[in-house]
Design a protein around this motif. Structure first.
Motif, PDB file in Angstrom:
ATOM      1  N   HIS A  37       0.767  -1.334  -0.028  1.00 36.29           N
ATOM      2  CA  HIS A  37       0.089   0.166   0.139  1.00 36.29           C
ATOM      3  C   HIS A  37       0.867   1.457  -0.068  1.00 36.29           C
ATOM      4  N   ARG A  38       1.850   1.242   0.891  1.00 36.84           N
ATOM      5  CA  ARG A  38       2.836   2.383   0.814  1.00 36.84           C
ATOM      6  C   ARG A  38       3.536   2.656  -0.499  1.00 36.84           C
ATOM      7  N   ARG A  39       3.883   1.558  -1.156  1.00 39.79           N
ATOM      8  CA  ARG A  39       4.604   1.608  -2.637  1.00 39.79           C
ATOM      9  C   ARG A  39       3.590   2.183  -3.450  1.00 39.79           C
ATOM     10  N   PHE A  40       2.205   1.675  -3.226  1.00 36.01           N
ATOM     11  CA  PHE A  40       1.465   2.144  -4.427  1.00 36.01           C
ATOM     12  C   PHE A  40       1.081   3.833  -4.152  1.00 36.01           C
ATOM     13  N   LEU A  41       1.247   4.176  -2.903  1.00 34.96           N
ATOM     14  CA  LEU A  41       0.881   5.601  -2.635  1.00 34.96           C
ATOM     15  C   LEU A  41       1.990   6.406  -3.113  1.00 34.96           C
ATOM     16  N   GLN A  42       3.031   5.807  -3.157  1.00 29.82           N
ATOM     17  CA  GLN A  42       4.474   6.639  -3.620  1.00 29.82           C
ATOM     18  C   GLN A  42       4.503   6.450  -5.168  1.00 29.82           C
TER      19      GLN A  42
ATOM     20  N   PHE B  44       3.240   7.529 -11.631  1.00 31.22           N
ATOM     21  CA  PHE B  44       2.650   6.589 -12.971  1.00 31.22           C
ATOM     22  C   PHE B  44       1.956   7.567 -13.590  1.00 31.22           C
ATOM     23  N   GLU B  45       1.045   8.326 -13.006  1.00 32.87           N
ATOM     24  CA  GLU B  45       0.134   9.221 -13.667  1.00 32.87           C
ATOM     25  C   GLU B  45       0.563  10.373 -14.559  1.00 32.87           C
TER      26      GLU B  45
ATOM     27  N   LEU C  50       1.812   9.129 -17.732  1.00 31.39           N
ATOM     28  CA  LEU C  50       0.809   8.986 -18.688  1.00 31.39           C
ATOM     29  C   LEU C  50       0.436  10.437 -19.180  1.00 31.39           C
ATOM     30  N   VAL C  51       0.233  11.468 -18.334  1.00 37.77           N
ATOM     31  CA  VAL C  51       0.011  12.608 -18.782  1.00 37.77           C
ATOM     32  C   VAL C  51       1.259  13.186 -19.921  1.00 37.77           C
ATOM     33  N   ASP C  52       2.449  13.033 -19.200  1.00 37.31           N
ATOM     34  CA  ASP C  52       3.356  13.362 -20.003  1.00 37.31           C
ATOM     35  C   ASP C  52       3.426  12.689 -21.519  1.00 37.31           C
ATOM     36  N   ASP C  53       2.986  11.751 -21.541  1.00 34.65           N
ATOM     37  CA  ASP C  53       2.854  11.021 -22.785  1.00 34.65           C
ATOM     38  C   ASP C  53       2.014  11.469 -23.763  1.00 34.65           C
ATOM     39  N   GLY C  54       0.847  12.350 -23.159  1.00 30.59           N
ATOM     40  CA  GLY C  54      -0.290  12.704 -23.973  1.00 30.59           C
ATOM     41  C   GLY C  54      -1.389  12.211 -23.967  1.00 30.59           C
ATOM     42  N   ILE C  55      -1.443  11.339 -22.644  1.00 29.88           N
ATOM     43  CA  ILE C  55      -2.767  10.781 -22.532  1.00 29.88           C
ATOM     44  C   ILE C  55      -3.742  11.750 -21.810  1.00 29.88           C
ATOM     45  N   LEU C  56      -4.973  11.793 -22.033  1.00 32.07           N
ATOM     46  CA  LEU C  56      -6.114  12.846 -21.272  1.00 32.07           C
ATOM     47  C   LEU C  56      -6.363  11.890 -20.163  1.00 32.07           C
TER      48      LEU C  56
ATOM     49  N   PHE D 292      -6.457  10.696  -1.424  1.00 30.67           N
ATOM     50  CA  PHE D 292      -6.539  12.008  -2.082  1.00 30.67           C
ATOM     51  C   PHE D 292      -5.216  12.779  -1.715  1.00 30.67           C
ATOM     52  N   VAL D 293      -4.957  12.617  -0.650  1.00 23.44           N
ATOM     53  CA  VAL D 293      -3.511  13.314   0.256  1.00 23.44           C
ATOM     54  C   VAL D 293      -2.476  13.181  -0.943  1.00 23.44           C
ATOM     55  N   HIS D 294      -2.205  11.760  -1.538  1.00 23.10           N
ATOM     56  CA  HIS D 294      -1.153  11.278  -2.120  1.00 23.10           C
ATOM     57  C   HIS D 294      -1.583  11.454  -3.684  1.00 23.10           C
ATOM     58  N   SER D 295      -2.782  11.432  -4.223  1.00 22.97           N
ATOM     59  CA  SER D 295      -2.898  11.196  -5.706  1.00 22.97           C
ATOM     60  C   SER D 295      -3.759  12.312  -6.169  1.00 22.97           C
ATOM     61  N   ASP D 296      -4.009  13.311  -5.526  1.00 23.54           N
ATOM     62  CA  ASP D 296      -5.029  14.611  -5.811  1.00 23.54           C
ATOM     63  C   ASP D 296      -3.717  15.504  -6.197  1.00 23.54           C
ATOM     64  N   ILE D 297      -3.089  15.361  -7.593  1.00 16.65           N
ATOM     65  CA  ILE D 297      -2.203  16.217  -8.112  1.00 16.65           C
ATOM     66  C   ILE D 297      -2.413  17.056  -9.005  1.00 16.65           C
ATOM     67  N   ALA D 298      -1.865  17.964  -9.254  1.00  9.79           N
ATOM     68  CA  ALA D 298      -2.345  19.079 -10.410  1.00  9.79           C
ATOM     69  C   ALA D 298      -2.243  18.435 -11.670  1.00  9.79           C
ATOM     70  N   GLU D 299      -1.356  17.243 -12.096  1.00  9.79           N
ATOM     71  CA  GLU D 299      -1.520  17.059 -13.401  1.00  9.79           C
ATOM     72  C   GLU D 299      -2.542  15.858 -13.597  1.00  9.79           C
ATOM     73  N   SER D 300      -3.257  15.443 -12.546  1.00 13.13           N
ATOM     74  CA  SER D 300      -4.364  14.468 -12.584  1.00 13.13           C
ATOM     75  C   SER D 300      -5.116  14.548 -11.373  1.00 13.13           C
ATOM     76  N   PRO D 301      -5.667  15.767 -11.295  1.00 15.34           N
ATOM     77  CA  PRO D 301      -6.546  16.015  -9.867  1.00 15.34           C
ATOM     78  C   PRO D 301      -7.785  14.990  -9.905  1.00 15.34           C
ATOM     79  N   TRP D 302      -8.287  14.858  -8.674  1.00 13.37           N
ATOM     80  CA  TRP D 302      -9.495  14.167  -8.531  1.00 13.37           C
ATOM     81  C   TRP D 302     -10.738  15.065  -8.554  1.00 13.37           C
ATOM     82  N   HIS D 303     -11.835  14.485  -9.227  1.00  8.91           N
ATOM     83  CA  HIS D 303     -13.357  15.620  -9.279  1.00  8.91           C
ATOM     84  C   HIS D 303     -14.186  14.699  -8.796  1.00  8.91           C
TER      85      HIS D 303
END
Length: 281
Positions: free
Chosen positions: A135-140, A145-146, A149-155, A207-218
């Motif tokens: 679980h810790r490794r996933f949050l890191q 990972f995301e 994806l975004v850097d490669d052009g995926i929406l 959310f603390v770990h994955s709500d990032i500017a490049e791929s925010p949660w809505h």
């Protein structure tokens, strides 16, 4: 947060998702939005875009019904639903994200994840299907990972469907009484009632770990499913820079004259019974 307040990103927020949307209003707007989804689909295909939409949230929060309305008029060769089963023994030994990478779109495709790699931050974390270290490794790794994806052009668009404990239980009880939907109620779903706070804490940490500017949660307030569906689809459409692609005019050619072909006798073929005829009786 009170009704009418604003989130940290400036969007209006409601605890209860607003009053129930009238069916007539809902159906009219849904049809309009579905027409826009067709335009989005054609733009993705024409421009070779790659769109990933992640649907996450509480059990019975309305993810599946929203996906159903989303895809209703779309081409399954362009828009694909990824709803992965429990990982196999072999997949459990792979890099966690590996089996999800295989589902990512190629140019001109849209993939809707009906639950996604975030299983590890939710059900796997709460039910003990992964170790604390996993679980810790996933949050890191997830934000990295995301970003890749975004850097490669995926929406990439991520939606969290939110529902209250009382409404979730009401929907569970409705499924118990409905033989057409009872299959949607699993033992894990039932246990989520007693583990409500555990899931809440897991979601907050996620959310603390994955709500990032490049791929925010809505967050989709889904106390009213109709309102939630409309809001989610409208938001997605507003977030993607699609345009209407001109389509080549198509006309039907004149049917050629018959040249002597004779249709095979029906008695030589195996026809299915006319069940519809029994309904009139």
């Amino acid at each position: 947060m009170r009704v009418g307040a604003r989130s940290k990103k400036g969007a209006p927020v409601s605890d209860k998702g607003g009053s129930r949307l009238p069916r007539e209003v809902y159906e009219r707007e849904l049809l309009r939005l579905q027409g826009e989804l067709v335009k989005l689909q054609e733009w993705v295909r024409h421009d070779g875009a790659r769109l990933v939409v992640v649907f996450e949230g509480r059990d019975a929060a309305g993810k599946g019904s929203t996906i159903k309305r989303f895809t209703e008029h779309l081409n399954p060769r362009v828009v694909r639903i990824a709803a992965l089963p429990t990982p196999t023994d072999r997949e459990r030994t792979q890099w966690y994200f590996q089996r999800y990478v295989e589902q990512l779109p190629a140019a001109g495709e849209i993939v809707l994840f009906d639950r996604s790699w975030y299983n590890r931050a939710g059900v796997e974390r709460v039910m003990g299907y992964c170790t604390p270290e996993e679980h810790r490794r996933f949050l890191q790794q997830c934000p990295i990972f995301e970003r890749l994806l975004v850097d490669d052009g995926i929406l990439l668009r991520k939606y969290w469907f939110s529902v209250s404990a009382a409404e979730q239980e009401r929907r569970f009880r409705a499924r118990l009484k409905d033989p057409m939907r009872r299959w949607k109620l699993s033992t894990v779903d039932i246990e989520s009632i007693s583990r409500w706070e555990d899931y809440s804490r897991a979601k907050d940490e996620m959310f603390v770990h994955s709500d990032i500017a490049e791929s925010p949660w809505h967050v989709v307030e889904s106390e009213d499913k109709r309102r939630g569906r409309i809001n989610m689809i409208a938001h997605l459409l507003s977030s993607v820079p699609y345009r209407e692609v001109p389509r080549q005019a198509v006309s039907l050619p004149p049917r050629p004259s018959l040249t002597g072909y004779a249709r095979t006798e029906r008695s030589l073929q195996t026809a299915i019974p006319d069940h519809a005829a029994t309904l009139a009786d």
